[in-house]
Design a protein around this motif. Structure first.
Motif, PDB file in Angstrom:
ATOM      1  N   PHE B  64     -65.417 -18.914 -26.642  1.00 13.48           N
ATOM      2  CA  PHE B  64     -64.054 -18.969 -26.133  1.00 13.48           C
ATOM      3  C   PHE B  64     -64.011 -19.399 -24.672  1.00 13.48           C
ATOM      4  O   PHE B  64     -63.452 -18.724 -23.819  1.00 13.48           O
ATOM      5  N   LYS B  80     -61.668 -11.552 -30.031  1.00 17.87           N
ATOM      6  CA  LYS B  80     -61.248 -12.868 -30.531  1.00 17.87           C
ATOM      7  C   LYS B  80     -62.019 -13.309 -31.765  1.00 17.87           C
ATOM      8  O   LYS B  80     -61.557 -14.187 -32.490  1.00 17.87           O
ATOM      9  N   GLU B 158     -59.092 -15.039 -33.345  1.00 16.59           N
ATOM     10  CA  GLU B 158     -59.026 -16.489 -33.550  1.00 16.59           C
ATOM     11  C   GLU B 158     -60.068 -16.934 -34.548  1.00 16.59           C
ATOM     12  O   GLU B 158     -59.986 -18.015 -35.113  1.00 16.59           O
TER      13      GLU B 158
END
Lengths: 245, 214
Positions: B64, B80, B158
């Motif tokens: 990320f 995430k 994500e």
């Protein structure tokens, strides 16, 4: 739902705690007897199943039996009777009776007030009474993972039985049981590491958040009534205790 | 854009037997990568390296947007990239389902009201609304798996790292989980021996063999 189940869990915990303290500290047998009576009344109010409660008590008696039988013969004092030339003392008998009454009274009161509470409810009540978060989480983790560990123990036992293992006396059996518990320890440790990893994966950094509403509802009328009744009962126990000593 | 990128990652639990030996890997947005390989070839280890549960002996982990080295760096990565564990019992540790699903969001700093709303929403989306107030250790194996997925999705990741998601599930629960996974927009790394999972979900396959990724 019984009256006890409609009480706030905190009321139940506090009542049980105060009762246990009074019962254990009050010095006279008569007062302890009154306490036992109160505990039985609480059990009736909580509508405890008689058979199951007696069975649970029986396991407690079994635990205490040796001490109760030994006490009259080991405590020095005024001789009451003798068995195979060993003197039993009145003081010892009194002590044995006192321990039996106290233990049963506290156990019955706990069954009645706290026994039917689910672990999460108990944990939440403890937190809201200001018990340290660490202790509460230790308690909740124990209740959560006891069944998992028990399952693992049962699986290992089953696997041993499936290979014709029978508990006998002898080095082979002892070694196998040793392996069983060793493996259980290793698995528990690994499980703990995996749980820790899973918690860190969800953002755990050492502080437990809580989903509870902090709306501090005061005690309801039921709680106040129960509190007054228990206070009167405890006052009676203490009064009898003071009068008889 | 690469969500997670591993560069020349090597790791060994015992020096004589390296599990990962110079692995390069990248997960791009929208990709669903099947991570294949025989038992004990280090697939789970690789997933754990991605979220910093295992720090590799050599090599780098980019996730990320920047390189991640210390435990503190990985706190954000774990939010995430949601990791679904092989054994749901490891993941569900709170007394009730609602508390367990709320654990992640609360750790991310959501308020109690927000966390409750998220719990409601996620359980509803997965068709698990009826389980909200159940005690976790009394759930069936299939329910535990679905709830632990809900707990991961509640953090709104994500990417998803799924470690044998359909392992030991009955046919009906397996189908249900597959349908759910197929409908999720997240990038995924899927470790699975289940051929149908790989065929239905994966957009790319990689195989781990002898510590190398091919």
């Amino acid at each position: 739902m019984s009256l006890v189940e409609r009480l706030d869990p905190r009321t139940r915990l506090l009542a049980a705690l105060l009762f246990a303290l009074a019962e254990v500290l009050v010095p006279s047998l008569a007062a302890q007897g009154v306490g036992l009576l109160l505990a039985v009344i609480a059990a009736l109010v909580a509508r405890l199943p008689v058979g199951a409660t007696l069975r649970r008590l029986l396991s407690l008696e079994g635990f205490m039996l040796l001490v109760l039988v030994m006490l009259p013969f080991t405590v020095p004092g005024h001789p009451l009777f003798s068995l195979w030339d060993v003197q039993a003392s009145e003081e010892g008998l009194r002590q044995a009776a006192s321990i039996a009454i106290k233990a049963n009274a506290v156990a019955v009161a706990l069954f009645a007030l706290v026994g039917s509470m689910e672990a999460p409810v108990l944990g939440r009540a403890l937190t809201r009474l200001g018990v340290s978060g660490r202790f509460v989480h230790l308690f909740l983790f124990t209740t959560r993972y006891l069944s998992v560990l028990e399952d693992e123990y049962r699986r290992l036992r089953l696997a041993m039985r499936a290979r014709a293992f029978r508990p006998t006396t002898g080095p082979h059996c002892w070694r196998s049981i040793g392996h069983l518990f060793g493996m259980l320890m290793v698995r528990s440790l690994e499980r703990a590491e995996r749980i820790d990893a899973a918690m860190r994966c969800r953002g755990f950094t050492g502080r437990f958040p809580s989903l509870d509403d902090e709306s501090q509802a005061g005690p309801g009328r039921l709680d106040l009534g129960f509190g007054a009744a228990s206070a009167a009962g405890l006052a009676l126990v203490i009064a009898v205790g003071v009068a008889w000593t | 854009m690469d969500l997670i990128r591993l560069g020349q990652v090597s790791h060994a639990f015992e020096s004589a037997h390296p599990v990962l030996d110079g692995v390069d890997f990248a997960l791009r947005a929208g990709e669903k990568v099947a991570l294949l390989g025989a038992n004990g070839t280090g697939k789970t280890t690789l997933l754990h390296v991605m979220v910093g549960l295992i720090r590799p002996r050599t090599g780098s982990v980019h996730a990320f947007g920047r390189e991640r080295r210390a435990e503190a760096d990985f706190v954000e990565v774990r939010a995430k990239a949601g990791l679904l564990f092989q054994d749901a019992d490891d993941q569900l540790f709170c007394p009730t389902v609602a508390e367990d699903v709320a654990f992640g969001p609360l750790n991310l700093g959501k308020s109690k009201a927000e966390a409750r709303a998220i719990v409601h929403d996620v359980l509803g989306r997965l068709g698990l609304a009826a389980l909200e107030n159940r005690v976790t250790h009394k759930l069936s194996g299939g329910q535990k798996r679905l709830v632990s997925l809900a707990a991961v999705l509640a953090m709104d990741p994500e990417a998803l790292l799924l470690d044998e998601p359909t392992n030991a599930l009955d046919e009906a629960t397996r189908e249900r989980l597959l349908d759910i996974l197929a409908g999720l927009p997240q990038a995924m790394v899927i470790v699975s021996h289940d051929r149908e999972v790989v065929e239905r979900l994966a957009t790319r396959r990689v195989t781990l063999r002898g510590g190398k990724l091919t």
